[in-house]
Design a protein around this motif. Structure first.
Motif, PDB file in Angstrom:
ATOM      1  N   GLU A 184       0.828  -1.212   0.000  1.00 28.77           N
ATOM      2  CA  GLU A 184       0.000   0.000   0.000  1.00 28.77           C
ATOM      3  C   GLU A 184       0.859   1.257   0.000  1.00 28.77           C
ATOM      4  O   GLU A 184       0.537   2.250  -0.651  1.00 28.77           O
ATOM      5  N   ALA A 185       1.979   1.196   0.724  1.00 31.10           N
ATOM      6  CA  ALA A 185       2.862   2.364   0.780  1.00 31.10           C
ATOM      7  C   ALA A 185       3.504   2.635  -0.576  1.00 31.10           C
ATOM      8  O   ALA A 185       3.658   3.787  -0.992  1.00 31.10           O
ATOM      9  N   LEU A 186       3.868   1.568  -1.301  1.00 30.87           N
ATOM     10  CA  LEU A 186       4.586   1.721  -2.564  1.00 30.87           C
ATOM     11  C   LEU A 186       3.659   1.969  -3.748  1.00 30.87           C
ATOM     12  O   LEU A 186       3.966   2.779  -4.627  1.00 30.87           O
ATOM     13  N   PHE A 187       2.519   1.257  -3.777  1.00 31.42           N
ATOM     14  CA  PHE A 187       1.680   1.257  -4.976  1.00 31.42           C
ATOM     15  C   PHE A 187       0.387   2.047  -4.833  1.00 31.42           C
ATOM     16  O   PHE A 187      -0.308   2.268  -5.826  1.00 31.42           O
ATOM     17  N   GLY A 188       0.042   2.427  -3.604  1.00 32.58           N
ATOM     18  CA  GLY A 188      -1.122   3.278  -3.400  1.00 32.58           C
ATOM     19  C   GLY A 188      -2.397   2.701  -3.988  1.00 32.58           C
ATOM     20  O   GLY A 188      -2.769   1.562  -3.711  1.00 32.58           O
ATOM     21  N   GLU A 189      -3.069   3.477  -4.839  1.00 38.68           N
ATOM     22  CA  GLU A 189      -4.359   3.068  -5.399  1.00 38.68           C
ATOM     23  C   GLU A 189      -4.239   1.862  -6.335  1.00 38.68           C
ATOM     24  O   GLU A 189      -5.236   1.202  -6.617  1.00 38.68           O
ATOM     25  N   ASN A 190      -3.041   1.584  -6.822  1.00 35.52           N
ATOM     26  CA  ASN A 190      -2.856   0.451  -7.737  1.00 35.52           C
ATOM     27  C   ASN A 190      -2.734  -0.895  -7.008  1.00 35.52           C
ATOM     28  O   ASN A 190      -2.646  -1.929  -7.666  1.00 35.52           O
ATOM     29  N   THR A 191      -2.703  -0.854  -5.680  1.00 37.29           N
ATOM     30  CA  THR A 191      -2.488  -2.086  -4.918  1.00 37.29           C
ATOM     31  C   THR A 191      -3.544  -3.134  -5.235  1.00 37.29           C
ATOM     32  O   THR A 191      -3.222  -4.300  -5.499  1.00 37.29           O
ATOM     33  N   GLY A 192      -4.812  -2.731  -5.226  1.00 28.29           N
ATOM     34  CA  GLY A 192      -5.889  -3.682  -5.480  1.00 28.29           C
ATOM     35  C   GLY A 192      -5.786  -4.335  -6.847  1.00 28.29           C
ATOM     36  O   GLY A 192      -5.993  -5.541  -6.986  1.00 28.29           O
ATOM     37  N   MET A 193      -5.456  -3.530  -7.856  1.00 32.84           N
ATOM     38  CA  MET A 193      -5.337  -4.066  -9.210  1.00 32.84           C
ATOM     39  C   MET A 193      -4.198  -5.091  -9.292  1.00 32.84           C
ATOM     40  O   MET A 193      -4.338  -6.163  -9.890  1.00 32.84           O
ATOM     41  N   LEU A 194      -3.057  -4.766  -8.678  1.00 31.09           N
ATOM     42  CA  LEU A 194      -1.903  -5.664  -8.717  1.00 31.09           C
ATOM     43  C   LEU A 194      -2.188  -6.970  -7.981  1.00 31.09           C
ATOM     44  O   LEU A 194      -1.833  -8.058  -8.450  1.00 31.09           O
ATOM     45  N   ILE A 195      -2.834  -6.870  -6.825  1.00 32.96           N
ATOM     46  CA  ILE A 195      -3.156  -8.076  -6.063  1.00 32.96           C
ATOM     47  C   ILE A 195      -4.171  -8.920  -6.820  1.00 32.96           C
ATOM     48  O   ILE A 195      -4.127 -10.154  -6.779  1.00 32.96           O
ATOM     49  N   GLY A 196      -5.069  -8.261  -7.551  1.00 32.49           N
ATOM     50  CA  GLY A 196      -6.011  -9.004  -8.382  1.00 32.49           C
ATOM     51  C   GLY A 196      -5.297  -9.831  -9.440  1.00 32.49           C
ATOM     52  O   GLY A 196      -5.674 -10.984  -9.706  1.00 32.49           O
TER      53      GLY A 196
END
Length: 304
Positions: free
Chosen positions: A172-184
């Motif tokens: 979350e600290a590194l990717f911010g709003e993109n975290t959910g997309m990456l984990i998906g």
């Protein structure tokens, strides 16, 4: 001399992988030429591993030194220790319970990493002091690519860092709003890889339950040896080790040359931390060469 540690590490890793594949290919072959080459390659490979793994462990210590330089010793040591503890906690309290669901669920969960992100506070809320002390007690083995946690922390000058608590994940600290997309994306990759293994495991458990029901009798003595083996294997697959232990104990005592009974009885005992199972594992190897690989792996893990 140039300090290009990454380049040397990559070359060293490629050499190990290449020779590992050569050795694996040779070990599947039969014939006089293959046997002669096997002896030569095994002789060389053992010495190659000794040299390259020492080099790999030394390079990890260099990497730790860089981590200390770009942050500081307490921060780098805390991160290293937290990572080691988190790996064990995740295995025990997230991944093992998740895979146990394959016993009853024919299809794997669709988004385990997303679930982990949502429940991480609950997973890591458990006491970790015992896990940390266990990790610190591990010694560096000859076949380790990394030095032990204890050795690395001592080299950093912080032998027992304070683990503390993390307010948010590094993702979350590194990717911010993109975290959910990456984990998906990670969830989809995991599902594609894990689904065949999950379904195979579910099928094995279903077969074990079927076999157990077929051999469910009041008088176990009425069963033949093969039926008793089936009777023991099914509870073992289903996690009911006590039932399997009783049957294997009886089989091993009745027939000292029963390699299957000796191996499984020894395996269950050493998995419980009882090293009296090692002579049984050894007995299995004496009577059945096919058990040698599994028996050696069982003994190695137990002694480590």
């Amino acid at each position: 001399l140039s300090g290009r540690h990454g380049r040397v590490a990559a070359w060293s890793w490629r050499v190990r992988v290449t020779w590992s594949r050569v050795l694996e290919s040779l070990d599947r072959r039969r014939g006089k030429i293959a046997r002669a080459l096997q002896q030569l390659i095994h002789w060389y490979f053992d010495r190659l591993m000794c040299v390259t793994l020492v080099q790999a462990r030394a390079q990890e210590l260099v990497a730790d030194g860089f981590a200390v330089q770009v942050t500081n010793a307490p921060t780098a040591a805390r991160a290293l220790a937290r990572n080691a503890v988190a790996s064990t906690v995740l295995l025990q309290h997230f991944w093992q319970p998740l895979w146990e669901r394959a016993n009853d669920e024919p299809e794997p969960p669709v988004h385990p990493f997303s679930d982990l992100l949502m429940t991480r506070d609950e997973v890591f809320a458990r006491p970790t002091d015992e896990v940390f002390e266990t990790e610190l007690a591990r010694a560096t083995a000859l076949d380790d690519t990394h030095p032990s946690l204890r050795e690395r922390l001592q080299r950093m000058g912080v032998p027992h860092p304070d683990l503390g608590a993390s307010e948010r994940s590094a993702a979350e600290a590194l990717f911010g709003e993109n975290t959910g997309m990456l984990i998906g994306e990670i969830d989809r990759a995991w599902l594609a890889e894990a689904a065949p293994t999950w379904r195979a495991r579910h099928a094995e458990i279903a077969e074990s339950r079927k076999l157990l029901s077929e051999t469910e009798v009041e008088d176990v003595n009425a069963l033949g040896d093969e039926q008793r083996h089936r009777r023991a294997e099914s509870p073992a697959e289903l996690g009911r080790a006590d039932e399997a232990l009783a049957v294997y104990t009886d089989l091993a005592s009745r027939n000292s040359s029963d390699a299957r009974a000796a191996f499984h009885l020894g395996r269950i005992l050493v998995q419980r931390g009882d090293l009296t199972g090692l002579p049984l594992v050894s007995r299995a190897m004496e009577h059945e060469w096919r058990t040698v690989g599994s028996a050696c792996a069982t003994a190695y893990t137990a002694l480590r």
